[in-house]
Motif scaffolding. Structure first.
Motif: not given
Length: 145
Positions: A12-16, A22-25, A32-35, A64-68
């Motif tokens: 959830f937090f790596s940018f590398k 499938l994983a992105y979705f 989305f559920a969290y939000w 931050v997680s969605s940006t990742s």
């Protein structure tokens, strides 16, 4: 257990590295559920100033997680993660323009097939488990431990 937690945080937090469609979705649905839960709690109550501050803090993590996720999906498409700025320009701009930009970016990131095999940003994520692949390199593990 400690290794599983590292993988979850890294997911959830790596940018590398790269992330497949499938994983992105899937992770996008989790965010989305969290939000949605946080939003509903906020809307169903009459928040005080302290509760609004807590709400804002709770919204930083999924941002931050969605940006990742956006950055790593762009990496899978062999694009720089800096293109994620286009998504945020869409969110921050004029409403009609933001909807168009976000829609185009969302369709592209969700449905466009990633680069086959290794690219500039790492190995093909389809060769790994689609949800819990390890993007931590040996150098990163040395820094963690």
């Amino acid at each position: 257990m400690k290794e599983q937690l590292k993988k979850l945080i890294n997911t959830f937090f790596s940018f590398k590295g790269r992330i497949n469609r499938l994983a992105y979705f899937g992770y996008g649905c989790v965010l989305f559920a969290y939000w949605l839960i946080i939003y509903l709690i906020l809307m169903l109550s009459e928040p005080t100033t302290v509760e609004l501050i807590i709400f804002l803090v709770l919204m930083i993590l999924p941002f931050v997680s969605s940006t990742s996720l956006h950055v790593r999906r762009l990496h899978d498409l062999n694009h720089s993660g800096w293109w994620a700025i286009v998504i945020f320009i869409g969110v921050l701009s004029i409403p009609v323009i933001s909807n168009i930009i976000s829609l185009i970016a969302g369709i592209y990131l969700t449905f466009w097939k990633g680069t086959d095999g290794p690219n500039d940003y790492g190995n093909d994520p389809l060769n790994d488990d689609p949800f819990m692949y390890d993007t931590i390199t040996q150098d990163d593990e040395k820094n963690i431990n």
